[in-house]
Design a protein around this motif. Structure first.
Motif, PDB file in Angstrom:
ATOM      1  N   HIS A 221       0.851  -1.191   0.000  1.00  0.00           N
ATOM      2  CA  HIS A 221       0.000   0.000   0.000  1.00  0.00           C
ATOM      3  C   HIS A 221       0.883   1.237   0.000  1.00  0.00           C
ATOM      4  O   HIS A 221       1.642   1.459   0.950  1.00  0.00           O
ATOM      5  CB  HIS A 221      -0.884   0.044   1.258  1.00  0.00           C
ATOM      6  CG  HIS A 221      -1.926  -1.030   1.325  1.00  0.00           C
ATOM      7  ND1 HIS A 221      -2.990  -1.074   0.464  1.00  0.00           N
ATOM      8  CD2 HIS A 221      -2.066  -2.081   2.157  1.00  0.00           C
ATOM      9  CE1 HIS A 221      -3.744  -2.131   0.762  1.00  0.00           C
ATOM     10  NE2 HIS A 221      -3.199  -2.753   1.777  1.00  0.00           N
ATOM     11  N   ALA A 222       0.811   2.012  -1.052  1.00  0.00           N
ATOM     12  CA  ALA A 222       1.462   3.321  -0.965  1.00  0.00           C
ATOM     13  C   ALA A 222       0.795   4.075   0.181  1.00  0.00           C
ATOM     14  O   ALA A 222      -0.427   3.998   0.353  1.00  0.00           O
ATOM     15  CB  ALA A 222       1.288   4.085  -2.276  1.00  0.00           C
ATOM     16  N   PRO A 223       1.540   4.790   0.994  1.00  0.00           N
ATOM     17  CA  PRO A 223       0.942   5.466   2.146  1.00  0.00           C
ATOM     18  C   PRO A 223      -0.026   6.566   1.716  1.00  0.00           C
ATOM     19  O   PRO A 223       0.158   7.203   0.670  1.00  0.00           O
ATOM     20  CB  PRO A 223       2.152   6.048   2.878  1.00  0.00           C
ATOM     21  CG  PRO A 223       3.207   6.184   1.830  1.00  0.00           C
ATOM     22  CD  PRO A 223       2.989   5.034   0.892  1.00  0.00           C
ATOM     23  N   VAL A 224      -1.053   6.744   2.517  1.00  0.00           N
ATOM     24  CA  VAL A 224      -1.954   7.875   2.315  1.00  0.00           C
ATOM     25  C   VAL A 224      -1.245   9.111   2.859  1.00  0.00           C
ATOM     26  O   VAL A 224      -0.972   9.207   4.059  1.00  0.00           O
ATOM     27  CB  VAL A 224      -3.302   7.664   3.026  1.00  0.00           C
ATOM     28  CG1 VAL A 224      -4.201   8.885   2.827  1.00  0.00           C
ATOM     29  CG2 VAL A 224      -3.984   6.399   2.503  1.00  0.00           C
ATOM     30  N   ILE A 225      -0.918  10.029   1.994  1.00  0.00           N
ATOM     31  CA  ILE A 225      -0.150  11.205   2.386  1.00  0.00           C
ATOM     32  C   ILE A 225      -1.109  12.330   2.785  1.00  0.00           C
ATOM     33  O   ILE A 225      -1.928  12.782   1.973  1.00  0.00           O
ATOM     34  CB  ILE A 225       0.760  11.670   1.231  1.00  0.00           C
ATOM     35  CG1 ILE A 225       1.741  10.542   0.857  1.00  0.00           C
ATOM     36  CG2 ILE A 225       1.522  12.942   1.620  1.00  0.00           C
ATOM     37  CD1 ILE A 225       2.576  10.849  -0.367  1.00  0.00           C
ATOM     38  N   GLU A 226      -1.004  12.739   4.021  1.00  0.00           N
ATOM     39  CA  GLU A 226      -1.876  13.800   4.523  1.00  0.00           C
ATOM     40  C   GLU A 226      -1.663  15.083   3.706  1.00  0.00           C
ATOM     41  O   GLU A 226      -0.534  15.512   3.475  1.00  0.00           O
ATOM     42  CB  GLU A 226      -1.583  14.078   5.995  1.00  0.00           C
ATOM     43  CG  GLU A 226      -2.548  15.063   6.640  1.00  0.00           C
ATOM     44  CD  GLU A 226      -2.298  15.246   8.125  1.00  0.00           C
ATOM     45  OE1 GLU A 226      -2.906  16.156   8.705  1.00  0.00           O
ATOM     46  OE2 GLU A 226      -1.484  14.472   8.687  1.00  0.00           O
ATOM     47  N   GLY A 227      -2.754  15.664   3.260  1.00  0.00           N
ATOM     48  CA  GLY A 227      -2.693  16.871   2.461  1.00  0.00           C
ATOM     49  C   GLY A 227      -2.530  16.630   0.981  1.00  0.00           C
ATOM     50  O   GLY A 227      -2.587  17.578   0.177  1.00  0.00           O
ATOM     51  N   SER A 228      -2.338  15.353   0.585  1.00  0.00           N
ATOM     52  CA  SER A 228      -2.202  15.031  -0.832  1.00  0.00           C
ATOM     53  C   SER A 228      -3.527  15.242  -1.558  1.00  0.00           C
ATOM     54  O   SER A 228      -4.615  15.055  -0.992  1.00  0.00           O
ATOM     55  CB  SER A 228      -1.768  13.572  -0.994  1.00  0.00           C
ATOM     56  OG  SER A 228      -1.941  13.135  -2.332  1.00  0.00           O
ATOM     57  N   ASP A 229      -3.447  15.607  -2.818  1.00  0.00           N
ATOM     58  CA  ASP A 229      -4.656  15.740  -3.628  1.00  0.00           C
ATOM     59  C   ASP A 229      -5.371  14.405  -3.829  1.00  0.00           C
ATOM     60  O   ASP A 229      -6.521  14.379  -4.274  1.00  0.00           O
ATOM     61  CB  ASP A 229      -4.307  16.336  -4.995  1.00  0.00           C
ATOM     62  CG  ASP A 229      -3.905  17.802  -4.906  1.00  0.00           C
ATOM     63  OD1 ASP A 229      -4.366  18.476  -3.963  1.00  0.00           O
ATOM     64  OD2 ASP A 229      -3.146  18.269  -5.779  1.00  0.00           O
ATOM     65  N   TYR A 230      -4.669  13.314  -3.529  1.00  0.00           N
ATOM     66  CA  TYR A 230      -5.254  11.989  -3.712  1.00  0.00           C
ATOM     67  C   TYR A 230      -5.760  11.379  -2.401  1.00  0.00           C
ATOM     68  O   TYR A 230      -6.371  10.310  -2.420  1.00  0.00           O
ATOM     69  CB  TYR A 230      -4.218  11.028  -4.312  1.00  0.00           C
ATOM     70  CG  TYR A 230      -3.596  11.497  -5.599  1.00  0.00           C
ATOM     71  CD1 TYR A 230      -4.327  11.529  -6.783  1.00  0.00           C
ATOM     72  CD2 TYR A 230      -2.269  11.901  -5.633  1.00  0.00           C
ATOM     73  CE1 TYR A 230      -3.749  11.953  -7.973  1.00  0.00           C
ATOM     74  CE2 TYR A 230      -1.677  12.330  -6.819  1.00  0.00           C
ATOM     75  CZ  TYR A 230      -2.425  12.357  -7.982  1.00  0.00           C
ATOM     76  OH  TYR A 230      -1.853  12.777  -9.148  1.00  0.00           O
ATOM     77  N   ALA A 231      -5.494  12.024  -1.279  1.00  0.00           N
ATOM     78  CA  ALA A 231      -5.707  11.402   0.030  1.00  0.00           C
ATOM     79  C   ALA A 231      -7.144  10.944   0.238  1.00  0.00           C
ATOM     80  O   ALA A 231      -7.388   9.815   0.681  1.00  0.00           O
ATOM     81  CB  ALA A 231      -5.290  12.364   1.142  1.00  0.00           C
ATOM     82  N   ILE A 232      -8.117  11.783  -0.056  1.00  0.00           N
ATOM     83  CA  ILE A 232      -9.518  11.430   0.205  1.00  0.00           C
ATOM     84  C   ILE A 232      -9.961  10.276  -0.689  1.00  0.00           C
ATOM     85  O   ILE A 232     -10.512   9.265  -0.221  1.00  0.00           O
ATOM     86  CB  ILE A 232     -10.426  12.662   0.006  1.00  0.00           C
ATOM     87  CG1 ILE A 232     -10.089  13.741   1.046  1.00  0.00           C
ATOM     88  CG2 ILE A 232     -11.896  12.260   0.120  1.00  0.00           C
ATOM     89  CD1 ILE A 232     -10.851  15.040   0.845  1.00  0.00           C
ATOM     90  N   GLY A 233      -9.712  10.401  -1.986  1.00  0.00           N
ATOM     91  CA  GLY A 233     -10.141   9.349  -2.913  1.00  0.00           C
ATOM     92  C   GLY A 233      -9.443   8.034  -2.652  1.00  0.00           C
ATOM     93  O   GLY A 233     -10.066   6.964  -2.689  1.00  0.00           O
ATOM     94  N   TYR A 234      -8.146   8.093  -2.349  1.00  0.00           N
ATOM     95  CA  TYR A 234      -7.388   6.872  -2.098  1.00  0.00           C
ATOM     96  C   TYR A 234      -7.867   6.188  -0.819  1.00  0.00           C
ATOM     97  O   TYR A 234      -8.016   4.957  -0.785  1.00  0.00           O
ATOM     98  CB  TYR A 234      -5.901   7.210  -2.008  1.00  0.00           C
ATOM     99  CG  TYR A 234      -4.984   6.042  -1.770  1.00  0.00           C
ATOM    100  CD1 TYR A 234      -5.266   4.764  -2.259  1.00  0.00           C
ATOM    101  CD2 TYR A 234      -3.793   6.210  -1.060  1.00  0.00           C
ATOM    102  CE1 TYR A 234      -4.409   3.704  -2.038  1.00  0.00           C
ATOM    103  CE2 TYR A 234      -2.922   5.161  -0.844  1.00  0.00           C
ATOM    104  CZ  TYR A 234      -3.236   3.902  -1.326  1.00  0.00           C
ATOM    105  OH  TYR A 234      -2.379   2.847  -1.109  1.00  0.00           O
TER     106      TYR A 234
END
Length: 267
Positions: free
Chosen positions: A185-198
């Motif tokens: 699992h690639a980490p969910v990066i806080e503040g990333s544009d992908y964080a919510i969808g991922y």
């Protein structure tokens, strides 16, 4: 004479189910594991093999040939899961997934096909995935690795037909296995544009696996295919909706299909 079967990744999950069922049907089955010693009570013969290591592949194949003098059927099942936004997935992890899911089966085939050519017969079933028929959000690398295996099987099938070696793909949907435990699992990066969808997609993926069907369904399908004198190219095993999603991709306009996938993944 009993048919000799080699199942890569035969120590757990779908591979273990295939191995156990084919053994119950009278086949001589060898499964593979990177560390067979971890499974002292395995109901099937396990040989050491890492599909990323050509030397271990050669040694495993030679071990089986020395014992049985042949390999009639190869089932390329070993694979790994990987999730993450494609942009944020480390390149080395992408290489690792492709190394196992795509290059791995090719390495095993390069070791096994010379014996099948000598026998003038053989069956190869590559375990792919319904995910390989479409680019799924946050599973793009996994989809790509399995899609590549689907396509190369078509080429193998035509190249080896005159050798009496038959190739098929079997694409499972979601089944209740331990694949999530070994998935990168690639980490969910806080503040990333992908964080919510991922985050939403990760939760949905794990729910699908937890609610998945019994992997023995794949084993039953494999057995049925092996009974066919002239096997087909592509087979799918999964829920109606999972299999129907492939049909929809063929008949729906591209943007409408994409919209349907986004809605499913709540994106």
């Amino acid at each position: 004479m009993n048919k000799v079967v080699l199942v890569t990744g035969g120590s757990s999950g779908i591979g273990k189910s295939i191995s156990i069922y084919l053994k119950s049907k009278g086949y001589t089955v060898y499964g593979t594991s990177r560390n067979p010693n971890r499974y002292p009570d395995s109901p099937i013969n396990l040989v050491a093999m890492d599909v990323k290591d050509p030397i271990s592949i050669k040694e495993a194949v030679v071990e089986i040939i020395d014992k049985e003098s042949k390999i009639d059927i190869l089932i390329n099942n070993a694979g790994v899961g990987i999730t993450g936004p494609v942009e944020e997935t480390p390149i080395e992890e992408i290489h690792g997934a492709m190394d196992t899911n795509f290059y791995g089966p090719l390495r095993v085939l390069q070791a096994v096909l010379p014996y099948m050519r000598k026998q003038q017969s053989g069956r190869v079933i590559n375990i792919t995935s319904i995910a390989g028929y479409m680019g799924l959000p946050y599973r793009g690398i996994y989809s790509a690795s399995k899609g590549a295996l689907e396509i190369v099987t078509e080429a193998y099938r035509m190249e080896c037909a005159h050798l009496n070696i038959h190739f098929s793909n079997v694409a499972p949907g979601d089944f209740a296995t331990n694949i999530a435990a070994g998935r990168f699992h690639a980490p969910v990066i806080e503040g990333s544009d992908y964080a919510i969808g991922y985050s939403k997609t990760l939760k949905l993926i794990d729910e699908h696996v937890d609610d998945g069907s019994d992997p023995m369904e794949v084993a039953y399908k494999i057995y049925d295919i092996l009974q066919e004198k002239n096997p087909g190219i592509h087979y799918k095993v999964g829920s109606f909706l999972q299999k129907f999603s492939i049909v929809l991709k063929k008949i729906l306009p591209e943007k409408r299909y994409e919209k349907m996938l986004k809605k499913h993944y709540k994106l």
